[in-house]
Scaffold this motif. Structure first.
Motif, PDB file in Angstrom:
ATOM      1  N   LEU A 101     117.592   8.809  57.717  1.00  0.00           N
ATOM      2  CA  LEU A 101     117.806  10.349  57.808  1.00  0.00           C
ATOM      3  C   LEU A 101     116.477  11.191  58.116  1.00  0.00           C
ATOM      4  N   GLU A 102     115.535  10.378  57.711  1.00  0.00           N
ATOM      5  CA  GLU A 102     114.017  11.041  57.915  1.00  0.00           C
ATOM      6  C   GLU A 102     113.806  11.298  59.279  1.00  0.00           C
ATOM      7  N   ASP A 103     114.066  10.192  60.199  1.00  0.00           N
ATOM      8  CA  ASP A 103     113.840  10.350  61.654  1.00  0.00           C
ATOM      9  C   ASP A 103     114.894  11.165  62.331  1.00  0.00           C
ATOM     10  N   SER A 104     114.324  11.832  63.340  1.00  0.00           N
ATOM     11  CA  SER A 104     115.176  12.747  63.972  1.00  0.00           C
ATOM     12  C   SER A 104     116.064  11.972  64.972  1.00  0.00           C
ATOM     13  N   GLY A 105     116.073  10.813  65.069  1.00  0.00           N
ATOM     14  CA  GLY A 105     116.760   9.716  66.096  1.00  0.00           C
ATOM     15  C   GLY A 105     118.355   9.930  65.858  1.00  0.00           C
ATOM     16  N   ALA A 106     118.450  10.047  64.458  1.00  0.00           N
ATOM     17  CA  ALA A 106     120.107  10.326  64.127  1.00  0.00           C
ATOM     18  C   ALA A 106     120.538  11.653  64.549  1.00  0.00           C
ATOM     19  N   GLU A 107     119.749  12.430  64.791  1.00  0.00           N
ATOM     20  CA  GLU A 107     120.210  13.900  65.116  1.00  0.00           C
ATOM     21  C   GLU A 107     120.385  13.702  66.733  1.00  0.00           C
ATOM     22  N   ARG A 108     119.360  13.215  67.652  1.00  0.00           N
ATOM     23  CA  ARG A 108     119.753  12.674  69.093  1.00  0.00           C
ATOM     24  C   ARG A 108     120.719  12.161  69.314  1.00  0.00           C
ATOM     25  N   VAL A 109     121.181  10.936  68.623  1.00  0.00           N
ATOM     26  CA  VAL A 109     122.379  10.255  68.873  1.00  0.00           C
ATOM     27  C   VAL A 109     123.580  11.180  68.552  1.00  0.00           C
ATOM     28  N   ALA A 110     123.442  11.909  67.476  1.00  0.00           N
ATOM     29  CA  ALA A 110     124.794  12.394  67.254  1.00  0.00           C
ATOM     30  C   ALA A 110     125.001  13.576  68.221  1.00  0.00           C
ATOM     31  N   VAL A 111     124.032  14.363  68.717  1.00  0.00           N
ATOM     32  CA  VAL A 111     124.259  15.403  69.711  1.00  0.00           C
ATOM     33  C   VAL A 111     124.832  14.560  70.924  1.00  0.00           C
ATOM     34  N   ALA A 112     124.243  13.711  71.410  1.00  0.00           N
ATOM     35  CA  ALA A 112     124.347  12.912  72.655  1.00  0.00           C
ATOM     36  C   ALA A 112     125.856  12.650  72.571  1.00  0.00           C
ATOM     37  N   MET A 113     126.387  12.191  71.328  1.00  0.00           N
ATOM     38  CA  MET A 113     127.866  11.802  71.110  1.00  0.00           C
ATOM     39  C   MET A 113     128.660  12.881  71.420  1.00  0.00           C
ATOM     40  N   VAL A 114     128.361  14.018  70.960  1.00  0.00           N
ATOM     41  CA  VAL A 114     129.074  15.436  71.130  1.00  0.00           C
ATOM     42  C   VAL A 114     129.211  15.785  72.788  1.00  0.00           C
ATOM     43  N   VAL A 115     127.983  15.537  73.300  1.00  0.00           N
ATOM     44  CA  VAL A 115     128.021  16.051  74.678  1.00  0.00           C
ATOM     45  C   VAL A 115     128.955  15.263  75.673  1.00  0.00           C
ATOM     46  N   THR A 116     128.592  13.808  75.337  1.00  0.00           N
ATOM     47  CA  THR A 116     129.425  12.777  76.155  1.00  0.00           C
ATOM     48  C   THR A 116     130.823  12.705  75.674  1.00  0.00           C
ATOM     49  N   ASN A 117     131.278  13.116  74.715  1.00  0.00           N
ATOM     50  CA  ASN A 117     132.628  13.107  74.264  1.00  0.00           C
ATOM     51  C   ASN A 117     133.181  14.238  75.012  1.00  0.00           C
ATOM     52  N   VAL A 118     132.782  15.209  75.440  1.00  0.00           N
ATOM     53  CA  VAL A 118     133.498  16.651  76.099  1.00  0.00           C
ATOM     54  C   VAL A 118     133.404  16.212  77.490  1.00  0.00           C
ATOM     55  N   ILE A 119     132.307  15.525  77.967  1.00  0.00           N
ATOM     56  CA  ILE A 119     131.975  15.003  79.415  1.00  0.00           C
ATOM     57  C   ILE A 119     133.279  14.200  79.806  1.00  0.00           C
ATOM     58  N   MET A 120     133.381  13.125  78.993  1.00  0.00           N
ATOM     59  CA  MET A 120     134.296  11.977  79.292  1.00  0.00           C
ATOM     60  C   MET A 120     135.677  12.421  79.283  1.00  0.00           C
ATOM     61  N   LEU A 121     136.079  13.340  77.925  1.00  0.00           N
ATOM     62  CA  LEU A 121     137.484  13.445  77.757  1.00  0.00           C
ATOM     63  C   LEU A 121     138.039  14.640  78.493  1.00  0.00           C
ATOM     64  N   SER A 122     137.095  15.612  78.803  1.00  0.00           N
ATOM     65  CA  SER A 122     137.724  16.851  79.754  1.00  0.00           C
ATOM     66  C   SER A 122     138.413  16.464  80.813  1.00  0.00           C
ATOM     67  N   PRO A 123     138.086  15.562  81.583  1.00  0.00           N
ATOM     68  CA  PRO A 123     138.705  15.145  83.217  1.00  0.00           C
ATOM     69  C   PRO A 123     139.960  14.492  82.738  1.00  0.00           C
ATOM     70  N   VAL A 124     140.146  13.787  81.712  1.00  0.00           N
ATOM     71  CA  VAL A 124     141.166  12.994  81.517  1.00  0.00           C
ATOM     72  C   VAL A 124     142.425  14.103  80.849  1.00  0.00           C
ATOM     73  N   LEU A 125     141.866  15.247  79.977  1.00  0.00           N
ATOM     74  CA  LEU A 125     142.876  16.100  79.732  1.00  0.00           C
ATOM     75  C   LEU A 125     143.384  16.982  80.753  1.00  0.00           C
ATOM     76  N   PHE A 126     142.428  17.223  81.693  1.00  0.00           N
ATOM     77  CA  PHE A 126     142.833  17.932  82.811  1.00  0.00           C
ATOM     78  C   PHE A 126     143.825  17.395  83.661  1.00  0.00           C
ATOM     79  N   LEU A 127     143.744  16.093  83.623  1.00  0.00           N
ATOM     80  CA  LEU A 127     144.934  15.385  84.462  1.00  0.00           C
ATOM     81  C   LEU A 127     146.240  15.296  83.683  1.00  0.00           C
ATOM     82  N   VAL A 128     146.201  14.970  82.343  1.00  0.00           N
ATOM     83  CA  VAL A 128     146.983  14.709  81.393  1.00  0.00           C
ATOM     84  C   VAL A 128     147.927  15.996  81.762  1.00  0.00           C
TER      85      VAL A 128
END
Length: 354
Positions: free
Chosen positions: A186-213
């Motif tokens: 919790l002290e290291d900022s690594g958790a924050e970087r991974v958490a933010v990256a998960m949000v960004v990647t989630n939007v990037i990967m899921l959006s085109p699928v929803l667009f087609l569906v």
């Protein structure tokens, strides 16, 4: 255009897209790049040449057949045709930029104006099969995987371009050990970087699928094919040192395909569409953390992080579903002129009035 023409366009687009992946690998993993003229640039720009030649050839064939002006441009191919000279201009600007200012090897490569111009015009070219299929009159709401494959390839490679230029927030570039380590502190900022990256990647990967569906009832295997292509760019950038994480996304594509078969989401079934958006994201990132834990040394030490992250992803997926489909799409009514008078049986009008 015929499905065969679109398929050739998509296959040539693979050459184009893979050329960029090789170039991304070189910029990320090789030090001391000092020239514009490299083997990977040769693959990239030769891919542009063959794709451009194919588009221009289709227009030329129509002109020889007697079509003039915009009528000679196949449906869905106009944006790609316009992007060809624009891409060439940005390519020349990129060569001059590198000649004068040098070769970028760090995050500045993702903000270069010439690179941004190349990526936008490349997206217009590589998504040509998608626009062609979108407007194909005989495709229908339930296309087969083979018929939809060129559109899937084009959109998936376009998504890799987005992930490349947002790679500073790409969760697929983390190794399993790094994910477990980040979510164990919790002290290291690594958790924050991974958490933010998960949000960004989630939007990037899921959006085109929803667009087609929203447009089609995707045939089984569609999301698996798209995710298998989408993971190639982060794989190339990391020299495939994070294969377990990449494979977790391919597995997530298979789960998403199963969800589509079970829920049957569509523009007319809003509840099913929203449910798919949330459950697909939840399953994807549950697999992400599960595979990271299985191959990276065990569950992270902070339970709130590894249990809550997939829930956050699912909620973001649900929000994306509501954004893409705020209201159910009603089926277009059949115009009265489409009803055949001869098809009405004798006495049907009297029975209707009765």
């Amino acid at each position: 255009m015929s499905p065969r023409t679109d398929l050739v366009m998509a296959l040539l687009g693979i050459w184009f897209g893979v050329g960029l992946m090789i170039d991304a690998w070189a910029h990320t993993n090789l030090a001391g790049l000092e020239t514009f003229f490299t083997p990977w640039h040769a693959v990239f720009y030769s891919g542009f040449a063959v794709v451009s030649g194919w588009i221009i050839w289709q227009v030329w064939r129509n002109m020889r057949a007697g079509r003039q002006g915009l009528a000679a441009v196949p449906t869905g191919y106009l944006a790609g045709l316009v992007a060809i000279p624009a891409f060439a201009a940005f390519g020349f600007a990129d060569m001059m930029w590198h000649t004068i200012l040098g070769i970028e090897t760090t995050i500045n490569i993702l903000f270069s104006p010439s690179h941004l111009g190349l990526i936008v015009t490349m997206m217009l070219i590589i998504t040509t099969p998608l626009r062609s299929a979108w407007n194909a009159p005989g495709l229908g709401a339930r296309p087969s995987l083979g018929r939809l494959l060129p559109a899937l390839i084009g959109l998936a490679f376009a998504t890799t371009l987005v992930s490349l230029f947002l790679s500073y927030g790409d969760a697929l570039q983390y190794r399993p050990e790094r994910i477990v380590q980040a979510f164990s502190m919790l002290e290291d900022s690594g958790a924050e970087r991974v958490a933010v990256a998960m949000v960004v990647t989630n939007v990037i990967m899921l959006s085109p699928v929803l667009f087609l569906v929203r447009r089609w009832m995707l045939p089984f295997g569609s999301v698996t094919v798209m995710y298998a292509i989408m993971v190639l760019m982060p794989g190339a950038q990391t020299a495939f040192r994070n294969v377990p994480i990449l494979l977790s996304f391919v597995a997530a594509g298979l789960v998403s395909d199963l969800l589509i078969r079970r829920l049957r989401p569509s523009g007319e079934r809003r509840a099913a569409y929203w449910a798919f958006a949330g459950l697909s994201a939840f399953a994807t990132w549950s697999l992400y953390i599960g595979v990271a834990s299985a191959t990276g040394g065990g569950l992270p030490a902070v339970p709130e992080l590894w249990t809550g992250a997939p829930i956050i992803a699912g909620l973001i997926g649900l929000a994306l579903g509501a954004l893409f489909l705020p209201n159910a799409v009603t089926a277009a009514p059949v115009p009265p002129s489409a009803v055949s008078v001869e098809a009405v049986p004798p006495g049907a009008a009297d029975a209707e009035r009765a």
